[in-house]
Scaffold this motif. Structure first.
Motif, PDB file in Angstrom:
ATOM      1  N   VAL A   2       0.851  -1.303   0.054  1.00 32.76           N
ATOM      2  CA  VAL A   2      -0.056   0.207   0.139  1.00 32.76           C
ATOM      3  C   VAL A   2       1.186   1.126   0.089  1.00 32.76           C
ATOM      4  N   ASN A   3       0.240   2.304  -0.467  1.00 32.11           N
ATOM      5  CA  ASN A   3       0.784   3.592  -0.187  1.00 32.11           C
ATOM      6  C   ASN A   3       2.033   3.876  -1.215  1.00 32.11           C
ATOM      7  N   ASP A   4       2.190   3.145  -2.296  1.00 31.93           N
ATOM      8  CA  ASP A   4       3.151   3.115  -3.250  1.00 31.93           C
ATOM      9  C   ASP A   4       4.308   2.952  -2.656  1.00 31.93           C
ATOM     10  N   ALA A   5       4.413   1.793  -1.416  1.00 33.77           N
ATOM     11  CA  ALA A   5       5.580   1.465  -1.038  1.00 33.77           C
ATOM     12  C   ALA A   5       6.283   0.047  -1.492  1.00 33.77           C
ATOM     13  N   GLY A   6       5.968  -0.219  -2.732  1.00 34.32           N
ATOM     14  CA  GLY A   6       6.571  -1.463  -3.110  1.00 34.32           C
ATOM     15  C   GLY A   6       8.378  -1.573  -3.083  1.00 34.32           C
TER      16      GLY A   6
ATOM     17  N   GLN B 178       5.904   8.948   2.969  1.00 39.31           N
ATOM     18  CA  GLN B 178       5.725   8.149   1.650  1.00 39.31           C
ATOM     19  C   GLN B 178       4.856   8.676   0.682  1.00 39.31           C
ATOM     20  N   GLN B 179       3.618   8.940   1.361  1.00 36.81           N
ATOM     21  CA  GLN B 179       2.520   9.571   0.483  1.00 36.81           C
ATOM     22  C   GLN B 179       3.122  10.902  -0.401  1.00 36.81           C
TER      23      GLN B 179
ATOM     24  N   SER C 117      10.961   7.530   3.401  1.00 38.95           N
ATOM     25  CA  SER C 117      10.271   7.055   2.257  1.00 38.95           C
ATOM     26  C   SER C 117      10.956   6.591   1.221  1.00 38.95           C
ATOM     27  N   MET C 118      10.505   5.965   0.235  1.00 37.01           N
ATOM     28  CA  MET C 118      11.124   5.441  -0.847  1.00 37.01           C
ATOM     29  C   MET C 118      10.261   5.279  -2.009  1.00 37.01           C
TER      30      MET C 118
ATOM     31  N   PRO D 287       5.104   2.395 -11.120  1.00 39.57           N
ATOM     32  CA  PRO D 287       4.772   1.438  -9.909  1.00 39.57           C
ATOM     33  C   PRO D 287       5.795   0.276  -9.897  1.00 39.57           C
ATOM     34  N   TYR D 288       5.712  -0.298  -8.755  1.00 40.49           N
ATOM     35  CA  TYR D 288       6.455  -1.350  -8.493  1.00 40.49           C
ATOM     36  C   TYR D 288       5.734  -2.788  -9.142  1.00 40.49           C
ATOM     37  N   GLY D 289       6.699  -3.469 -10.016  1.00 39.53           N
ATOM     38  CA  GLY D 289       6.114  -4.475 -10.776  1.00 39.53           C
ATOM     39  C   GLY D 289       6.916  -4.899 -12.088  1.00 39.53           C
ATOM     40  N   THR D 290       6.555  -5.704 -12.909  1.00 37.80           N
ATOM     41  CA  THR D 290       7.381  -6.152 -13.979  1.00 37.80           C
ATOM     42  C   THR D 290       6.478  -6.073 -15.303  1.00 37.80           C
TER      43      THR D 290
END
Length: 758
Positions: free
Chosen positions: A299-303, A346-347, A379-380, A385-388
């Motif tokens: 969540v929160n784009d924290a991937g 983070q947000q 934050s990071m 987005p995190y993914g492949t």
């Protein structure tokens, strides 16, 4: 052949035979359990039985792998990660229907027989011999549990899994015999309900669901405690062959199998025929929940932060002596990991990156924020987005190569210059030090000394370099050179302070190559020609904010295991790497960057802040790294896997003829900082008087590099108005004995405010 132990005691094989209620447990009988022909395999079984006593007396039962939950600093869940989707629950938190259904279809006499069911063995033997094929097994639930323990222990080792499940040949018989021995042991150690509880938690129900709780959530989106009769019967039917009866693949096969289970429950007396018929009349009632696990679900784009937490765990000796040991602990799971991630920061970071760099752009925006004084990563985030798949990436641009980052990191450009300045101040070089250069400049490579105190040997006799613009020619001191990011000044300064001193200061601040290798002593290092990462840069600048104390970045603050016991965690090691006065001076000079220098357009207006812009060769990387006393933020924008020259390019819907640190990275920094610090009370940097070069005399108000800053710097400032020699007042600099000729060769003011340069 049976053997007696010394003293006339029964052998384990004889105990097994006695336990089964037969005088001799023959190899032929064992062979017939799973094979239609006995013959030679029966002899092999006899040999195996003779080795029965050699099997270790105690079976190791490793704890079951479970999910690990990663939390932010406020206790909110970021993500669940696991190698196997399982949540262990006690038997009384499972539906009675499920318990009854499993027993009815898998081992109807479970509560009546011992570890091995002789009646079942004879039934399976007769059926398999008559059919000429393996149609029935004879394993009790206890034996099945033993097999699952071996499969669980095998983990992802496919060879070990095959060995634990082999059905045929002497190896298959040997497996059966081991299962029998350990089943006997377990029946002596555990109650029937304990064995059933273990079984229901370990067994595989298909669709990556291990154990009853995960299966109930997967197929019906409810707890195992809430399963209705028809739902419990479906799950019980899956155990024999999860793929064959998978309701998401073959609904009719699943219905038929469910109904078979229901009819078995009628035979065991757990339900009536009417109840079975009513359950059979219902549809499957699926309410499928897709497993949400792994950093891709964070969540929160924290991937990317989630990914970093995993790598910090696997790289920290605190969690195990070797990486293999740490990997085993991670795979076992059951951990609760509290992290440093601040949800507000983070947000803000994620939104800033996405607002200014779009997913479809050729480049990626990366943001990382670190808390000065603690090293905590707050934050990071990235614009992708995190993914492949599609507009996503699993490459964590914020970290180094050994932490699953890019191969070498990114050139930091002029954001490296403050490290050279810090090294110079530590060496006793005054901020008033001036150099006069043209916009293009060259120095003999031999003028630079390596860490071995040898002349630097470049590919050419001279090191040639230029400033950003052709009009950047003249005389600068350290403050103005930082504000205007003058390349020629910092190469000259690096020559004076030394290559080794420069990279040593950077190394003390945690800056190394993105590949994990230390920086190399080369003249171009001061211009940021050696790749590093945003996390390293944010952590290094945090040391300036923390008055010269560098703290290693950390992401994990608390870890508890499956039993709720706390585990040791890595702690940030903080060390003073420069004097407080040096750091205060850097803060003062970098404040000028955001006040009236290259970062003027993006500086914060409501609190003390400082920073530095950076642009790499061919504009393939642009940066803004800056901080307040409370927060340090590094922003990098550059290509994904391949570098992109950011000329004539559209980023975030805005066209840039030539991208720059201030124009592209700066607005991201401003938005991320503003959002992260919202509602916090501003604090101030420690004030310090920074000496300026003799050419700083002017008319009191300086426009960019022209004129004086204040009275201390000569010229028309009010403190010295109307007279004086216009020279620089030397401060009480710690541990520095000022040479009498420090300002030799500079212009002397005439006391009338005309000492400024143009």
């Amino acid at each position: 052949m049976s053997r007696k132990r010394p003293g006339g005691g029964l052998s384990a094989a004889q105990q097994a035979a006695k336990f089964l209620g037969v005088s001799v447990l023959s190899g032929a009988v064992l062979a017939g359990i799973a094979l239609p022909a006995v013959g030679a395999l029966g002899l092999a079984a006899r040999g195996t039985m003779e080795g029965f006593d050699e099997i270790p007396a105690m079976m190791e039962r490793p704890p079951l792998s479970e999910k690990t939950t990663i939390l932010d600093a406020e206790g909110n869940k970021i993500a669940d990660v696991y190698s196997r989707n399982r949540t262990v629950v006690p038997l009384d938190q499972m539906s009675d229907h499920l318990r009854q259904a499993i027993v009815a279809i898998e081992d109807a006499r479970f509560y009546e027989h011992g570890a091995v069911d002789l009646r079942g063995i004879l039934r399976a033997l007769t059926q398999n011999v008559e059919s000429g094929a393996v149609e029935q097994g004879a394993s009790t639930l206890t034996q099945q549990y033993v097999k699952n323990v071996f499969v669980e222990a095998a983990g992802d080792d496919q060879e070990a899994v095959a060995e634990a499940t082999i059905q045929t040949g002497a190896a298959g018989l040997g497996r059966k015999i081991r299962e029998m021995k350990y089943a006997i042991q377990l029946e002596q150690e555990l109650t029937k309900d304990q064995i059933l509880e273990n079984y229901l938690n370990i067994t595989y129900f298909g669709q990556q669901a291990y154990g009853a709780e995960a299966a109930a959530q997967r197929y019906f989106s409810k707890s195992a405690a809430d399963l209705e009769l028809h739902e419990a019967a479906l799950l019980a039917g899956l155990v024999q062959s999860p793929s064959q009866y998978d309701p998401l693949v073959d609904e009719q096969a699943a219905v038929d199998r469910r109904n078979t289970v229901l009819q078995s429950m009628v035979r065991t007396g757990d339900i009536t025929q009417a109840e079975a018929d009513e359950a059979k009349a219902r549809d499957l009632g699926l309410n499928v929940s897709e497993p949400r696990q792994g950093c891709i679900t964070a969540v929160n784009d924290a991937g990317f932060f989630c990914d970093y937490v995993r790598e910090e765990f696997l790289n920290s000796p605190v969690f195990g002596e070797t990486r293999d040991e740490r990997q085993a602990i991670w795979d076992l799971g059951g951990l609760t990991i509290q992290t440093t991630l601040d949800p507000t920061a983070q947000q803000a970071a994620a939104q800033a990156a996405k607002d200014h760099v779009y997913a479809e752009d050729e480049v990626v925006g990366s943001v990382v924020q670190v808390q000065p004084g603690t090293g905590r990563i707050l934050s990071m985030a990235q614009s992708l987005p995190y993914g492949t798949e599609g507009d996503a990436t699993s490459i964590n641009f914020n970290v180094s190569a050994d932490m699953r980052g890019t191969a070498n990191g990114f050139q930091p450009g002029s954001t490296f210059k403050p490290f050279t300045a810090a090294a110079a101040l530590e060496a006793g070089i005054s901020p008033a030090q001036e150099y006069t250069t043209d916009w293009e400049h060259s120095l003999p490579n031999s003028d630079f000394r390596t860490c071995e105190n040898e002349p630097y040997q470049g590919n050419t006799p001279d090191y040639e370099f230029v400033n950003e613009r052709e009009d950047e020619r003249g005389t600068w001191d350290m403050t103005s050179a930082l504000a205007q990011s003058i390349n020629t000044y910092f190469v000259e300064l690096e020559r004076q302070v030394g290559l080794c001193e420069t990279i040593t200061m950077a190394g003390d601040l945690g800056v190394e190559r993105g590949s994990g290798e230390p920086l190399t002593a080369q003249p171009s290092v001061t211009l940021g020609a050696q790749e590093t990462t945003p996390l390293m840069m944010a952590s290094a600048y945090a040391a300036f904010a923390n008055r010269g104390t560098y703290c290693e970045p950390i992401a994990i603050t608390l870890v508890t295991d499956a039993d709720g016991e706390e585990m040791p965690v890595p702690e940030s090691e903080c060390r003073q790497v420069m004097s407080e006065h040096t750091a205060d001076t850097i803060n003062q000079m970098l404040s000028g960057v955001v006040e009236d220098g290259t970062g003027q357009a993006v500086g914060l207006t409501d609190r003390d802040n400082a920073g530095k812009t950076g642009t790499a060769d061919e504009r393939k990387d642009v940066w803004f790294v800056g901080y307040t006393p409370e927060l340090s933020t590094a922003v990098h924008v550059g290509g994904r896997a391949d570098q992109v020259s950011m000329v004539d390019i559209t980023i975030g819907g805005q066209y840039f003829e030539r991208a720059s640190g201030a124009g592209v990275a700066g607005p991201i920094w401003n938005q991320a900082m503003t959002g992260a610090l919202a509602g916090t009370t501003p604090t101030t940097f420690n004030p310090v008087d920074v000496p300026r070069g003799d050419d700083r005399r002017g008319d009191g108000d300086r426009d960019d590099d022209n004129g004086g800053d204040n009275g201390d710097n000569g010229g028309g400032g009010e403190d010295n108005a109307g007279g004086g020699d216009g020279g620089v007042e030397l401060p009480d600099w710690p541990d520095v004995e000022w040479p009498p000729d420090i300002f030799e060769g500079t212009n002397q003011g005439n006391g009338n405010g005309n000492g400024g340069r143009d």
